[in-house]
Enzyme design. Structure first.
Site, mmCIF file in Angstrom:
data_model
loop_
_atom_site.group_PDB
_atom_site.id
_atom_site.type_symbol
_atom_site.label_atom_id
_atom_site.label_comp_id
_atom_site.label_asym_id
_atom_site.label_seq_id
_atom_site.Cartn_x
_atom_site.Cartn_y
_atom_site.Cartn_z
ATOM 1 N N ARG A 18 8.597 7.702 -5.710
ATOM 2 C CA ARG A 18 8.970 8.966 -5.072
ATOM 3 C C ARG A 18 9.567 8.811 -3.674
ATOM 4 N NH1 ARG A 18 3.618 12.193 -5.935
ATOM 5 N NH2 ARG A 18 2.822 10.144 -6.472
ATOM 6 N N LYS A 25 7.288 0.874 -0.913
ATOM 7 C CA LYS A 25 6.543 1.942 -0.225
ATOM 8 C C LYS A 25 5.779 1.493 1.017
ATOM 9 C CE LYS A 25 3.057 4.241 -2.208
ATOM 10 N NZ LYS A 25 2.455 5.302 -3.046
ATOM 11 N N ASN A 249 3.251 9.198 -0.556
ATOM 12 C CA ASN A 249 3.987 9.008 -1.797
ATOM 13 C C ASN A 249 5.461 9.383 -1.678
ATOM 14 O OD1 ASN A 249 1.716 8.214 -3.571
ATOM 15 N ND2 ASN A 249 0.955 10.227 -2.989
ATOM 16 N N ARG A 354 19.976 -4.273 28.047
ATOM 17 C CA ARG A 354 19.931 -4.898 26.726
ATOM 18 C C ARG A 354 19.019 -6.110 26.758
ATOM 19 N NH1 ARG A 354 26.034 -5.700 25.605
ATOM 20 N NH2 ARG A 354 25.201 -6.931 23.870
ATOM 21 N N ASN A 398 24.388 -6.903 46.625
ATOM 22 C CA ASN A 398 24.930 -5.586 46.316
ATOM 23 C C ASN A 398 26.109 -5.767 45.373
ATOM 24 O OD1 ASN A 398 24.815 -2.575 47.158
ATOM 25 N ND2 ASN A 398 26.979 -3.151 47.110
ATOM 26 N N TYR A 408 32.961 -13.159 28.299
ATOM 27 C CA TYR A 408 33.319 -13.515 26.919
ATOM 28 C C TYR A 408 34.802 -13.833 26.848
ATOM 29 C CZ TYR A 408 33.366 -12.882 21.801
ATOM 30 O OH TYR A 408 33.489 -13.056 20.444
HETATM 31 C C1 UD1 Z 1 -5.324 6.497 -7.206
HETATM 32 C C2 UD1 Z 1 -6.631 6.794 -7.898
HETATM 33 C C3 UD1 Z 1 -6.992 8.259 -7.703
HETATM 34 C C4 UD1 Z 1 -7.053 8.580 -6.236
HETATM 35 C C5 UD1 Z 1 -5.743 8.197 -5.555
HETATM 36 C C6 UD1 Z 1 -5.875 8.340 -4.061
HETATM 37 C C7 UD1 Z 1 -6.642 5.304 -9.836
HETATM 38 C C8 UD1 Z 1 -6.503 5.221 -11.305
HETATM 39 N N1 UD1 Z 1 -6.501 6.506 -9.299
HETATM 40 O O1 UD1 Z 1 -4.342 7.256 -7.859
HETATM 41 O O2 UD1 Z 1 -8.227 8.531 -8.308
HETATM 42 O O3 UD1 Z 1 -7.302 9.957 -6.040
HETATM 43 O O4 UD1 Z 1 -5.431 6.815 -5.818
HETATM 44 O O5 UD1 Z 1 -4.640 8.094 -3.440
HETATM 45 O O6 UD1 Z 1 -6.931 4.324 -9.189
HETATM 46 N N2 UD1 Z 1 -1.267 -0.223 -7.093
HETATM 47 C C9 UD1 Z 1 -1.119 -1.564 -7.361
HETATM 48 N N3 UD1 Z 1 -0.875 -1.947 -8.650
HETATM 49 C C10 UD1 Z 1 -0.768 -1.067 -9.658
HETATM 50 C C11 UD1 Z 1 -0.921 0.319 -9.378
HETATM 51 C C12 UD1 Z 1 -1.183 0.705 -8.077
HETATM 52 O O7 UD1 Z 1 -1.202 -2.405 -6.463
HETATM 53 O O8 UD1 Z 1 -0.552 -1.501 -10.795
HETATM 54 C C13 UD1 Z 1 -1.531 0.185 -5.710
HETATM 55 C C14 UD1 Z 1 -0.449 1.068 -5.134
HETATM 56 O O9 UD1 Z 1 0.525 0.287 -4.485
HETATM 57 C C15 UD1 Z 1 -1.215 1.960 -4.165
HETATM 58 C C16 UD1 Z 1 -2.611 2.028 -4.760
HETATM 59 O O10 UD1 Z 1 -2.707 0.955 -5.682
HETATM 60 O O11 UD1 Z 1 -1.285 1.368 -2.898
HETATM 61 C C17 UD1 Z 1 -2.869 3.350 -5.451
HETATM 62 O O12 UD1 Z 1 -1.948 3.460 -6.513
HETATM 63 P P1 UD1 Z 1 -1.287 4.820 -6.921
HETATM 64 O O13 UD1 Z 1 -0.378 4.603 -8.050
HETATM 65 O O14 UD1 Z 1 -0.737 5.485 -5.710
HETATM 66 O O15 UD1 Z 1 -2.582 5.580 -7.465
HETATM 67 P P2 UD1 Z 1 -2.741 7.102 -7.650
HETATM 68 O O16 UD1 Z 1 -2.117 7.507 -8.918
HETATM 69 O O17 UD1 Z 1 -2.338 7.792 -6.413
HETATM 70 CA CA CA Z 2 -1.199 7.246 -4.338
#
Ligand code: UD1
Ligand code: CA
Length: 474
Positions: A18, A25, A249, A354, A398, A408
């Protein structure tokens, strides 16, 4: 009470669709620092023995950043990068990191996209987790508008056994919005996505997680339901300020978080003794440091690794990036980058410093003066309409209006050296490499191509002709 070692895991492999951006992100900047930088700075102040950072999407960007500035953020911590090749969900992300988690360890899991969480809140989460003896403790918050977030389904009150007489409200499970029915959607207590787990229990529970849900993902949140069903305690610590839990997001959320953060920074520095005129117009980035009795005027933006010493007056309408500004200096209506402004200097209005400039104490740089990679000595002045690049200017010099260092030649940059007490007349061109000796004088309008000895006068201009009665001859 469990007092095992604590490992922190930062989940930062997600794409952040998003944001609609080529920048992954967690690398988007808030107050001059990537989201993940904020999270790591917060973690750095907590008692973790190790920090694991799960990367995947855009991992070169995150790794590049960590390689560059990882150490300053994580001064005292061992940290490790864990690769999640395919993003199959938060549970899957944690699975990839399991080999890095020592046995018998407590694990705190945070998201790389929640830059507003504070050390205080995470510290409280950890101490609640330790004192309850729970298998897992979820950081929760009440939100008036919980849309899109996982909901906390509370279980029965559990009275802890043995020598603890606390009753704790347990969490039965966490339900993602996409999997929730209307009753669950009505719940306003949400999962912030931050947790403490007992590592060994987490390891065992993750082995049972299946992607049988609306998003076909391995949900970390399913671990909570599994633990409850296995008769282990999952509890929640509800944070006071839900805004702190805000996840980023899209750019709208980033803008809201950034504004909140800037406001917090301003209040912090005002409490530290900084005077701000019309604070809402002033932006101070995350790593800037200010001393008491600094005054900031409207529309000033302090960026990067800037330090402003006491008594300095900065602004209005000034942007300063990674500079040192000495005591009692004044910088107005100007732009400065990677420069050192000495004690009592006057800069502006409308000056540009600069990269690589050093103004020694009480130097003056005035309107429409640009300087680059140059040292200006004690009490020296370049007050009007001047360019000085790649120069070393001594004390009490001054530099007249309209002076240009011609540094340059189209291929290389050359140096100009001006000795102490020299006087550069207006509109002089100093063609580098060239030096002007101490106490030497350059006549106005001269183009200087040869070194000028100490104490000499150099004048380079055609003799003036005066033709009388020119008007009548015409
Ligand atoms: C998640 C939670 C949700 C909570 C929300 C809060 C789960 C299933 N859900 O949802 O309950 O309310 O966070 O913000 O956990 N990420 C990875 N690998 C992946 C997927 C995600 O590293 O495969 C990381 C993302 O980069 C992010 C974090 O995990 O930093 C959360 O992932 P995101 O997809 O934003 O989870 P939500 O759907 O928001
Ligand atoms: Ca999230």
């Amino acid at each position: 009470m469990a007092t095992s070692e604590v490992t922190a895991l930062v989940l930062a492999a997600g794409k952040g669709t998003r944001m609609k951006s080529a920048v992954t992100k967690v690398m988007h900047s808030m107050a001059g620092k990537p989201l993940i930088g904020h999270v790591l700075t917060t973690l750095d102040g907590l008692p973790f023995t190790k920090i694991g950072i799960v990367v995947g999407h855009g991992r070169e960007q995150v790794e590049g950043y960590l390689a560059k500035v990882g150490q300053p953020h994580l001064e005292s911590k061992a940290w490790e990068i864990v690769l999640q090749e395919e993003q199959l969900g938060t549970g899957h992300a944690v699975l990839q990191a399991l080999p890095q988690i020592p046995a018998g360890c407590t694990v705190m899991i945070v998201s790389g996209d929640q830059p507003l969480l504070t050390q205080e809140t995470l510290g409280e989460l950890l101490s609640v987790h330790r004192s309850s003896g729970a298998a897992a403790t979820v950081l929760t918050a009440y939100m008036d508008d919980p849309r899109g977030l996982g909901r906390i389904v509370r279980g029965e009150e559990k009275v802890m056994s043995e020598n603890r007489f606390r009753s704790v409200s347990s969490i039965a499970r966490i339900v993602e919005e996409k999997d929730a029915d209307d009753a669950v959607r009505g719940i306003k207590e949400i999962n912030t996505g931050t947790y403490c787990f007992e590592g060994d229990v987490l390891r065992e529970a993750l082995a049972h997680i299946r992607p049988d849900n609306a998003q076909k993902e391995y949900y970390l949140t399913d671990v909570c339901g599994y633990l409850t069903e296995s008769n282990m305690l999952v509890t929640g610590y509800r944070m006071r300020d839900a805004q702190e839990a805000m996840g980023i997001n899209d750019h709208c959320q980033l803008a809201v978080a950034e504004e909140f953060f800037y406001d917090k920074i301003r209040r912090y520095w005002m409490r530290e003794g900084v005077k701000m005129v019309c604070p809402k117009t002033i932006l101070i980035d995350a790593d800037v440091r200010l001393e008491a009795d600094v005054t900031l005027y409207p529309n000033t933006w302090l960026q990067g690794d800037t330090l402003i010493k006491k008594g300095a007056r900065i602004g209005p309408q000034t942007t300063i990036t990674s500079c040192r500004c000495g005591e009692d200096c004044v910088v107005s209506y100007s732009v400065a980058e990677e420069a050192v402004v000495g004690e009592g200097c006057l800069v502006g209005p409308f000056s540009r410093l600069r990269k690589g400039c050093i103004l020694e104490a009480r130097a003056h740089i005035g309107n429409f003066v640009e300087i680059k990679n140059t040292t200006i000595g004690y009490e020296s002045k370049a007050n009007h309409l001047t360019y000085i690049g790649d120069a070393v200017v001594g004390k009490h010099v001054n530099v007249g209006a309209g002076t240009i260092t011609c540094n340059y030649d189209g291929i290389h940059k050359h140096q100009t050296v001006i000795g102490d007490d020299a006087f550069i007349g207006s509109n002089a061109n100093l063609v580098a490499p060239v030096s002007v000796g101490t106490r030497a004088v350059i006549g106005a309008g001269s183009t200087v191509t040869k070194d000028v000895p100490a104490g000499a006068l150099a004048v380079e201009r055609a003799d003036q002709r005066v033709i009388n009665n020119w008007e009548t001859k015409k």
